[in-house]
Design a protein around this motif. Structure first.
Motif, mmCIF file in Angstrom:
data_model
loop_
_atom_site.group_PDB
_atom_site.id
_atom_site.type_symbol
_atom_site.label_atom_id
_atom_site.label_comp_id
_atom_site.label_asym_id
_atom_site.label_seq_id
_atom_site.Cartn_x
_atom_site.Cartn_y
_atom_site.Cartn_z
ATOM 1 N N ARG A 1 0.926 -1.143 -0.080
ATOM 2 C CA ARG A 1 -0.008 -0.022 -0.055
ATOM 3 C C ARG A 1 0.695 1.223 0.060
ATOM 4 O O ARG A 1 0.815 2.325 -0.683
ATOM 5 N N ALA A 2 1.784 1.412 0.826
ATOM 6 C CA ALA A 2 2.652 2.291 1.020
ATOM 7 C C ALA A 2 3.382 2.705 -0.355
ATOM 8 O O ALA A 2 3.363 3.683 -0.811
ATOM 9 N N ALA A 3 4.025 1.669 -0.783
ATOM 10 C CA ALA A 3 4.903 2.092 -1.938
ATOM 11 C C ALA A 3 4.009 2.348 -3.067
ATOM 12 O O ALA A 3 4.525 3.166 -4.063
ATOM 13 N N ALA B 1 1.146 3.854 -2.892
ATOM 14 C CA ALA B 1 0.657 5.267 -2.964
ATOM 15 C C ALA B 1 1.749 6.291 -3.146
ATOM 16 O O ALA B 1 1.618 7.410 -3.835
ATOM 17 N N ARG B 2 2.989 6.120 -2.602
ATOM 18 C CA ARG B 2 4.170 7.048 -3.382
ATOM 19 C C ARG B 2 4.516 6.926 -4.779
ATOM 20 O O ARG B 2 4.475 7.942 -5.166
ATOM 21 N N ARG B 3 4.401 5.647 -5.273
ATOM 22 C CA ARG B 3 4.685 5.691 -6.855
ATOM 23 C C ARG B 3 3.615 6.209 -7.534
ATOM 24 O O ARG B 3 3.753 6.971 -8.469
ATOM 25 N N ALA C 1 1.510 8.865 -6.565
ATOM 26 C CA ALA C 1 1.832 10.360 -6.471
ATOM 27 C C ALA C 1 2.832 10.985 -7.142
ATOM 28 O O ALA C 1 2.723 11.967 -7.733
ATOM 29 N N GLY C 2 4.035 10.177 -7.182
ATOM 30 C CA GLY C 2 4.922 10.607 -7.627
ATOM 31 C C GLY C 2 5.085 10.778 -9.173
ATOM 32 O O GLY C 2 5.602 11.626 -9.907
ATOM 33 N N PRO D 1 -2.406 12.047 -5.174
ATOM 34 C CA PRO D 1 -2.640 10.738 -4.421
ATOM 35 C C PRO D 1 -3.766 9.881 -5.284
ATOM 36 O O PRO D 1 -4.699 10.614 -6.076
#
Length: 327
Positions: A252-254, A256-258, A260-261, A266
């Motif tokens: 989930r965290a990876a 979300a970061r990917r 948004a980047g 988001p």
């Protein structure tokens, strides 16, 4: 959508979705022929106009005074609502003005409709002119299109040798079809205009040094791309970041970061924008009830959609639908 579907199943990519919403419906198309000197000021406020030069030479001049040259085979896109001039030479004084609704006058306001119309979809200052310009204008204003328009400059010219393998034959086909008057011809021209536009946009975003929008670049990412296709294929589904991450094979965290980047916002913010953009299209282009619109774009009640819509657009869905406020 089947809950067991995987990210490898066919979906809808972002560019296809943007063009499949407010796509050409009764687009204004014509074959314009000119003999120099000629110059036309376009003030129609159309959201997007595509021009393909098949013979002669033309120049596009924006509101900032910058001029772009068109040679045979080149394709240009003008993004509204700003005015621009198209002519045989940037120095030629304006001879005709195009107003909203494709009304044509002299700079002093005298009608030129009869004088510059030669027949079915034929227009210009000389029916045998040496300059031939194919013009297709998208008259609909849709919020989904807004994401696409925001990624384009006010004026762009794509050289013929950079327009992709399909652009030249498509332009030739458009030239032939635009002069025909057969049953269903308007639908044929609408779809053909869409295909030409897609070919040009793909070539524009793929050119060396291009800076395509995040959602376009992210489509090719092995993690974010499939998630975008899932969102566009079924925006009404109650998606969560956790589910999208699982379907994409990432934490989930990876994920979300990917996301948004690459996309620039988001996942849930992107989904909200997509839903509200599609709601705007449905309000403007259909007579569906607010309840039906809310259901189709993933809101549980009309009130929930109205609240989110007004927060994003500054007006209620009803005000947006009736056009009682400017776009």
């Amino acid at each position: 959508m089947d809950a067991t579907a995987t990210v490898d199943e066919p979906g809808t990519d972002a560019l296809a979705d943007l063009l499949d919403g407010p796509r050409a419906r009764g687009a204004f198309l014509l074959r314009a022929t000119f003999t120099p000197p000629w110059s036309v000021l376009v003030r129609d406020r159309a959201p997007l106009t595509l021009m393909a030069l098949t013979h002669g030479e033309a120049w596009l001049t924006g509101s900032d005074g910058a001029a772009l040259r068109l040679r045979p085979g080149d394709v240009a896109i003008a993004r509204g609502p700003d005015a621009y001039t198209v002519g045989g030479d940037p120095a030629t004084p304006v001879q005709a003005v195009i107003h909203p609704g494709q009304r044509c006058t002299t700079p002093d306001g005298e009608s030129l409709t009869e004088r510059m119309t030669f027949g079915f979809r034929a227009w210009g200052n000389d029916p045998d002119g040496s300059t031939v310009l194919l013009i297709g204008t998208y008259g609909l204003r849709g919020a989904v299109t807004g994401r696409l328009l925001a990624a384009l400059p006010p004026l762009l010219v794509l050289p013929g040798d950079a327009a992709g393998a399909f652009a030249a034959p498509l332009a030739a086909l458009l030239d032939a079809e635009i002069r025909r008057d057969e049953p269903g011809q308007d639908v044929v021209l609408d779809r053909l205009l869409d295909v030409v536009l897609i070919a040009v946009l793909r070539a524009w975003f793929a050119r060396p040094g291009a800076a395509p929008p995040g959602w376009y670049r992210a489509h090719g990412d092995p993690v974010v791309g499939p998630a975008l296709r899932l969102l566009h294929a079924d925006p009404s589904r109650p998606w969560t970041v956790a589910e999208l991450a699982a379907r994409a094979g990432a934490s989930r965290a990876a994920f979300a970061r990917r996301f948004a980047g690459l996309v620039g916002e988001p996942p849930m913010a992107y989904l909200t924008g997509l839903r509200l953009a599609q709601a705007a299209d449905l309000l403007r282009e259909t007579d569906a009830t607010l309840e039906a619109v809310a259901r189709r774009v993933g809101y549980g009640t009309p009130f929930a959609l109205s609240t989110a819509f007004k927060r994003a657009h500054g007006v209620s869905p009803q005000e947006y639908r009736t056009g009682s406020v400017p776009d």
